[in-house]
Scaffold this active site. Structure first.
Site, PDB file in Angstrom:
ATOM      1  N   PHE A 144     -14.697  -3.949   2.181  1.00 47.84           N
ATOM      2  CA  PHE A 144     -15.753  -3.071   1.669  1.00 47.84           C
ATOM      3  C   PHE A 144     -15.743  -2.541   0.274  1.00 47.84           C
ATOM      4  O   PHE A 144     -16.811  -2.556  -0.539  1.00 47.84           O
ATOM      5  CB  PHE A 144     -15.606  -1.696   2.305  1.00 47.84           C
ATOM      6  CG  PHE A 144     -15.174  -1.972   4.002  1.00 47.84           C
ATOM      7  CD1 PHE A 144     -16.192  -2.587   4.573  1.00 47.84           C
ATOM      8  CD2 PHE A 144     -14.219  -1.502   4.609  1.00 47.84           C
ATOM      9  CE1 PHE A 144     -16.014  -2.855   5.897  1.00 47.84           C
ATOM     10  CE2 PHE A 144     -13.910  -1.533   5.813  1.00 47.84           C
ATOM     11  CZ  PHE A 144     -14.995  -2.121   6.601  1.00 47.84           C
ATOM     12  N   SER A 182      -4.994   4.996   5.615  1.00 46.75           N
ATOM     13  CA  SER A 182      -4.674   3.546   5.550  1.00 46.75           C
ATOM     14  C   SER A 182      -4.208   2.917   4.421  1.00 46.75           C
ATOM     15  O   SER A 182      -3.397   2.288   3.935  1.00 46.75           O
ATOM     16  CB  SER A 182      -5.628   2.631   6.302  1.00 46.75           C
ATOM     17  OG  SER A 182      -5.998   3.079   7.530  1.00 46.75           O
ATOM     18  N   HIS A 217      -5.556  -3.923   2.228  1.00 46.54           N
ATOM     19  CA  HIS A 217      -6.076  -4.547   3.413  1.00 46.54           C
ATOM     20  C   HIS A 217      -6.964  -6.004   3.049  1.00 46.54           C
ATOM     21  O   HIS A 217      -7.858  -6.304   3.656  1.00 46.54           O
ATOM     22  CB  HIS A 217      -6.738  -4.006   4.572  1.00 46.54           C
ATOM     23  CG  HIS A 217      -5.973  -2.735   5.120  1.00 46.54           C
ATOM     24  ND1 HIS A 217      -5.415  -1.735   4.353  1.00 46.54           N
ATOM     25  CD2 HIS A 217      -5.806  -2.762   6.399  1.00 46.54           C
ATOM     26  CE1 HIS A 217      -4.855  -0.871   5.097  1.00 46.54           C
ATOM     27  NE2 HIS A 217      -4.839  -1.354   6.670  1.00 46.54           N
ATOM     28  N   ASP A 219      -7.640  -6.408  13.770  1.00 49.44           N
ATOM     29  CA  ASP A 219      -9.291  -6.118  13.351  1.00 49.44           C
ATOM     30  C   ASP A 219      -9.921  -7.442  13.279  1.00 49.44           C
ATOM     31  O   ASP A 219     -11.296  -7.136  13.366  1.00 49.44           O
ATOM     32  CB  ASP A 219      -9.397  -5.277  12.256  1.00 49.44           C
ATOM     33  CG  ASP A 219      -8.937  -3.669  12.583  1.00 49.44           C
ATOM     34  OD1 ASP A 219      -8.612  -3.391  13.694  1.00 49.44           O
ATOM     35  OD2 ASP A 219      -8.763  -2.903  11.392  1.00 49.44           O
ATOM     36  N   GLU A 263     -19.185   3.676   0.575  1.00 54.12           N
ATOM     37  CA  GLU A 263     -18.507   3.118  -0.656  1.00 54.12           C
ATOM     38  C   GLU A 263     -19.405   2.751  -1.745  1.00 54.12           C
ATOM     39  O   GLU A 263     -18.871   2.769  -2.822  1.00 54.12           O
ATOM     40  CB  GLU A 263     -18.037   1.461  -0.017  1.00 54.12           C
ATOM     41  CG  GLU A 263     -17.122   1.607   0.942  1.00 54.12           C
ATOM     42  CD  GLU A 263     -17.645   1.830   2.266  1.00 54.12           C
ATOM     43  OE1 GLU A 263     -18.971   1.686   2.505  1.00 54.12           O
ATOM     44  OE2 GLU A 263     -16.840   2.133   3.315  1.00 54.12           O
ATOM     45  N   ARG A 298      -2.097  -5.022   3.909  1.00 53.78           N
ATOM     46  CA  ARG A 298      -1.672  -3.998   4.872  1.00 53.78           C
ATOM     47  C   ARG A 298      -0.008  -4.166   5.480  1.00 53.78           C
ATOM     48  O   ARG A 298       0.477  -3.157   5.298  1.00 53.78           O
ATOM     49  CB  ARG A 298      -2.596  -4.476   6.143  1.00 53.78           C
ATOM     50  CG  ARG A 298      -2.164  -3.419   7.185  1.00 53.78           C
ATOM     51  CD  ARG A 298      -2.936  -3.797   8.504  1.00 53.78           C
ATOM     52  NE  ARG A 298      -2.435  -3.128   9.598  1.00 53.78           N
ATOM     53  CZ  ARG A 298      -2.074  -3.715  11.081  1.00 53.78           C
ATOM     54  NH1 ARG A 298      -2.597  -4.876  11.487  1.00 53.78           N
ATOM     55  NH2 ARG A 298      -1.900  -2.734  12.060  1.00 53.78           N
ATOM     56  N   ARG A 305       0.682  -1.299   0.032  1.00 54.37           N
ATOM     57  CA  ARG A 305      -0.010   0.120   0.066  1.00 54.37           C
ATOM     58  C   ARG A 305       0.887   1.329   0.082  1.00 54.37           C
ATOM     59  O   ARG A 305       0.562   2.426  -0.446  1.00 54.37           O
ATOM     60  CB  ARG A 305      -0.993  -0.082   1.200  1.00 54.37           C
ATOM     61  CG  ARG A 305      -0.124  -0.100   2.504  1.00 54.37           C
ATOM     62  CD  ARG A 305      -1.328  -0.127   3.578  1.00 54.37           C
ATOM     63  NE  ARG A 305      -0.674  -0.633   4.830  1.00 54.37           N
ATOM     64  CZ  ARG A 305      -1.021   0.124   5.991  1.00 54.37           C
ATOM     65  NH1 ARG A 305      -1.725   1.156   6.017  1.00 54.37           N
ATOM     66  NH2 ARG A 305      -0.465  -0.580   7.233  1.00 54.37           N
TER      67      ARG A 305
END
Lengths: 312, 275
Positions: A81, A35, A107, A115, A56, A165, A8
């Site tokens: 998402f 993020s 992620h 998470d 989204e 991530r 990322r």
């Protein structure tokens, strides 16, 4: 392979470069720009960055509209998402019209870590792969991510890119190329082939090195493109080595393992072992703990190789 | 202000478009009659008076865009596009047929003049927001119009889009709600009452107008006012009658997704000719 980079981070940097090169590049995010690293782009090009807020579905539709208006939109959020929450918007507003939208989901997979299962996408590759007109990319490391993002930007049509991530080992050279639809043989071998994607490619290279000490010659084929799958390279590996182990940070259903099995069943049936999530969701833990818990390490790949050699 | 002559001409155009809609739905024996007829007058004003567009060059960059967010009213859109000579009127007979460029719901890749793909409710308005953003980024004078159904606004995405359009101050965007009060399962207020629409858009910081959606002059004036508001999007709540123009179709949810029979077509054409 000692250096580690988060895909990322490279995505964020590459977006800024693309933004400088082409004023039609625009970026959307859904309140996760820190993020997903799209924040880098938002700082340099605030007028070309659209935060959709935590919405989204609308973000995806706006991206489609921006593409219809001649822009090259990159829309980012977490994979759960991006591919899940906004699935029908991707289907109707992006894939069905063949809109020039790049959905870059960070992620992905279980290495999201603490998470927990609610945030760990183990199905996004399968969902996105099932959509007509959709191209699905899953780079192995930082350098390949930069090249893949550039390839996605240059390609006219919908692309889904899955990133992670955490920091992952560097496999490719800094100046590597990325050709959509083409896999790469990273290590030659004759007894079996590891066909892998994402961060599992680094694990496969380690596993192949361990196997070499046991006089087992394992080939490693990395597929940075899940769809369209590199049929020729997959069939060639199956013909020449006679056994395939797939590995992905994703469910064994419908993703890389599914795609490889479909290809082999039609073109060159050989024994296959699929390494991945066995039709289950993830849970909280550190990335390393989770990879070990769900069997996604070089040691597990060695075991899978031994199983498949017994089936040859 | 439109002159009386202009109003008469637009009303005549709308009457012809209603005839086209009924004929094409009768031929296809499939499609959405009620919501196509309720939307005709608003769309007539847009396509034949308001929008800057060029049917001989559909890709003209500075054109105004129309997004039919209530994509099931595709017959109304196709009648307008054929009426503007985007394609031959004869094509209308192929609605919903295998291989036709006139799909059940609008397809930008098949039909000249269709801007985006719609049909899944709630998604057109988001694309319209994106188009308005693109126009602004590219410094194009284009305005973006999108037509929604009053059942469609039950979709949460509509309000996500409303929030974003106001947040980004899209003065080049105008959404019209075709408020005919009916959806497939019945009256919108009985199926799922979203309550008064004007105050909702107002609360999201839109400029809001309410008009009689069959009054050509009122519709045109509303578009004048919308264009004058440049710091925020405008929502026009157009009060309409489902099935408008054919008395036995009017106010009937049962004609939402039903095409006219031979007998109904004949009676409907007679009714429209008498107007």
């Amino acid at each position: 392979m000692s250096e580690k980079i988060a895909t990322r981070d490279i995505y964020g940097q590459t977006l800024v470069e693309l933004g400088r090169e082409n004023s039609r590049v625009v970026v959307l995010d859904a309140d996760l720009s820190g993020s997903t690293k799209t924040k880098l782009f938002s700082k340099e090009f605030p007028e070309r960055f659209f935060n959709a807020g935590i919405a989204e579905a609308n973000m995806t539709g706006m991206a489609a509209g921006l593409a219809a208006g001649g822009m090259i939109p990159f829309a980012s959020t977490f994979a759960v998402f991006a591919a899940g929450r906004a699935f029908e918007q991707i289907r109707q507003s992006v894939a069905y019209p063949g809109m020039n939208v790049k959905i870059v989901a960070t992620h992905g997979g279980i290495t999201v870590g603490e998470d927990g299962g609610s945030h760990q996408s183990v199905e996004d590759l399968a969902i996105m792969r099932s959509l007509p007109k959709m191209t699905v990319l899953c780079p192995a490391d930082g350098p390949e991510t930069g090249a893949a993002i550039r390839a996605a930007a240059a390609y006219d049509g919908p692309v889904y890119v899955r990133l992670g991530r955490g920091k992952v080992p560097v496999v490719f050279d800094q100046d590597c190329d990325f050709t959509i639809g083409k896999g790469v043989t990273l290590r030659d071998g004759s007894d079996l082939t590891f066909i892998t994607t994402g961060l599992m490619t680094a694990e496969a290279l380690q596993a192949a090195a361990i196997l070499a000490e046991e006089n087992v010659s394992a080939r490693v084929v990395h597929l940075g493109t899940i769809k369209p799958i590199d049929i020729d390279l997959v069939l060639k590996a199956a013909r020449e080595t006679g056994a395939v182990v797939t590995a992905e940070e994703h469910s064994v259903i419908g993703g890389l393992g599914g795609a490889v099995c479909e290809t082999l069943a039609e073109g060159c049936p050989v024994p296959v072992e699929r390494v991945g999530l066995r039709d289950e969701f993830g849970q909280s833990g550190t990335a390393e703990e989770l990879l070990a818990h769900y069997g996604l390490t070089a040691a597990h790949l060695v075991e899978a190789a031994e199983r498949i050699l017994a089936r040859k | 202000m439109l002159t009386d002559q202009q109003i008469r001409e637009l009303e005549e155009t709308a009457r012809h478009l209603r005839v086209e809609v009924l004929k094409m739905l009768h031929t296809s024996q499939s499609g959405h009659t009620g919501g196509s007829l309720s939307a005709i007058d608003v769309m007539t004003v847009l396509y034949f008076q308001r929008m800057r567009h060029n049917p001989s060059n559909p890709a003209w960059e500075d054109r105004d865009r129309f997004v039919l967010s209530k994509g099931h009213a595709a017959p109304a859109l196709y009648a307008c596009l054929a009426g503007c000579d985007y394609f031959p009127r004869d094509d209308l007979k192929t609605l919903r047929r295998l291989g036709s460029h006139l799909q059940g719901h609008p397809d930008m890749n098949k039909t000249p003049g269709v801007e985006v793909c719609t049909g899944s409710l709630g998604q057109g308005i988001s694309q319209a927001v994106g188009l308005a953003m693109a126009a602004r980024l590219a410094s194009r004078p284009s305005r973006v119009y999108t037509l929604l159904g009053d059942g469609e606004v039950q979709e949460g995405q509509v309000w996500e889009a409303a929030m974003s359009a106001a947040h980004y101050g899209l003065g080049n965007l105008c959404a019209i709600v075709d408020q005919n009060g009916l959806q497939i399962d019945g009256a919108t207020e009985e199926v799922m009452n979203v309550g008064p629409l004007g105050p909702k858009f107002l609360a999201f910081n839109w400029h809001v107008l309410e008009v009689d959606g069959h009054d050509i002059q009122a519709i045109s004036r509303a578009f004048d006012e919308a264009e004058a508001v440049t710091d925020r999007p405008t929502a026009i709540i157009a009060r309409t009658v489902k099935g408008k123009g054919v008395s036995f179709f009017e106010h009937k949810a049962s004609y939402h997704g039903v095409a006219p029979s031979d007998d109904e077509l004949e009676r409907a054409l007679q009714a429209l000719a008498l107007h």
